[in-house]
Write an enzyme that holds these catalytic residues in place. Structure first.
Site, PDB file in Angstrom:
ATOM      1  N   HIS A   7      -0.921  -2.429  -7.336  1.00  0.00           N
ATOM      2  CA  HIS A   7       0.032  -1.922  -6.348  1.00  0.00           C
ATOM      3  C   HIS A   7       1.451  -2.257  -6.794  1.00  0.00           C
ATOM      4  O   HIS A   7       1.707  -3.312  -7.374  1.00  0.00           O
ATOM      5  CB  HIS A   7      -0.251  -2.526  -4.971  1.00  0.00           C
ATOM      6  CG  HIS A   7       0.477  -1.846  -3.862  1.00  0.00           C
ATOM      7  ND1 HIS A   7       1.806  -2.081  -3.588  1.00  0.00           N
ATOM      8  CD2 HIS A   7       0.066  -0.913  -2.955  1.00  0.00           C
ATOM      9  CE1 HIS A   7       2.181  -1.341  -2.564  1.00  0.00           C
ATOM     10  NE2 HIS A   7       1.147  -0.622  -2.163  1.00  0.00           N
ATOM     11  N   GLU A  22       1.387   6.500  -5.791  1.00  0.00           N
ATOM     12  CA  GLU A  22       2.385   6.055  -4.822  1.00  0.00           C
ATOM     13  C   GLU A  22       3.761   6.021  -5.479  1.00  0.00           C
ATOM     14  O   GLU A  22       4.093   5.034  -6.151  1.00  0.00           O
ATOM     15  CB  GLU A  22       2.048   4.660  -4.303  1.00  0.00           C
ATOM     16  CG  GLU A  22       0.805   4.561  -3.464  1.00  0.00           C
ATOM     17  CD  GLU A  22       0.726   3.217  -2.758  1.00  0.00           C
ATOM     18  OE1 GLU A  22       0.731   3.202  -1.528  1.00  0.00           O
ATOM     19  OE2 GLU A  22       0.687   2.182  -3.438  1.00  0.00           O
TER      20      GLU A  22
END
Length: 251
Positions: A99, A167
């Site tokens: 992430h 993302e």
């Protein structure tokens, strides 16, 4: 699993025991969504609570997901670390890898992420690799180059099931959402790269993450090559999260 839409909620560093229980009990009336794989990524200290609630209250309708895992494969003198094997003990099904907040705050790059991917696969869990470019990289026209580099850790992995979340860093927690054209372009590119790296027989799920909310989820799910969503803040609200799940079911 590999032909469903995925909706994975990432609680990040949020949650308390009582609040978690209240949310889980609300999920007892979760709308039917056979076409959607649902998961929640809680902080590590709440994973067992989450898993037990999934079994007792929800009959395993929601999968338990971890937000991170240790780069070290075995037990040992690694204070504060949590191994993939330990996550498996808590009933975890899916583990987020790479992430952007891990890269931003902890300096994690490809080498570490590759080791984490291998550790997760070795204990039979599913890694969900997160990739994305910064605003500066996009404005410089380097978004494809950046994503290709991040995806390169997939080459040679002992798996034929690949899950990736795209993302764009500039859209995480900012309220900004990539345009439909930007999402379509990047998801098609990611599919192409995965097939090139892993072979034509690989099963693929590519999720979009970046300020996914109830009011934009349907439009996002309608974009080609979007197989679901990695949801941040909206996953902390029952109403918002279930609205996103319903949008995925109806896509």
């Amino acid at each position: 699993m590999w032909d469903q839409k995925w909706v994975i909620g990432n609680w990040k560093m949020n949650g308390r025991l009582q609040n978690n229980n209240s949310l889980m009990h609300r999920f007892r009336i979760l709308p039917t969504a056979e076409r959607v794989l649902i998961g929640l990524a809680a902080p590590t200290v709440y994973l067992l609570q989450l898993h037990n609630a999934m079994q007792i209250v929800l009959n395993n309708r929601i999968l338990t997901c971890a937000q991170d895992v240790s780069r070290f494969p075995d037990n040992g003198a690694y204070t504060g670390e949590v191994s993939a094997e330990m996550l498996a003990d808590t009933g975890t099904d899916i583990v987020l890898i790479g992430h952007s907040e891990r890269s931003l705050y902890f300096g994690e790059k490809n080498e570490i992420q590759r080791r984490k991917m291998e550790n997760v696969l070795n204990v039979g869990l599913i890694p969900l690799l997160c990739v994305g470019e910064s605003l500066e990289e996009r404005e410089a026209g380097k978004e494809h180059e950046v994503i290709a580099h991040q995806l390169s850790i997939l080459q040679g992995l002992d798996t034929k099931n690949i899950a990736v979340a795209y993302e764009p860093v500039w859209a995480i927690g900012t309220g900004k959402v990539a345009t439909v054209e930007q999402i379509a372009d990047m998801h098609a590119f990611i599919y192409k790269e995965i097939l090139s790296l892993c072979g034509s027989d690989v099963k693929i799920r590519v999720l979009y993450g970046g300020s996914v909310k109830a009011d934009n989820a349907a439009d996002i799910f309608a974009v080609p090559y979007v197989d679901g969503a990695l949801v941040g803040g909206a996953s902390l609200s029952y109403d918002s999260f279930t609205a996103i799940i319903s949008a995925a079911q109806n896509a």
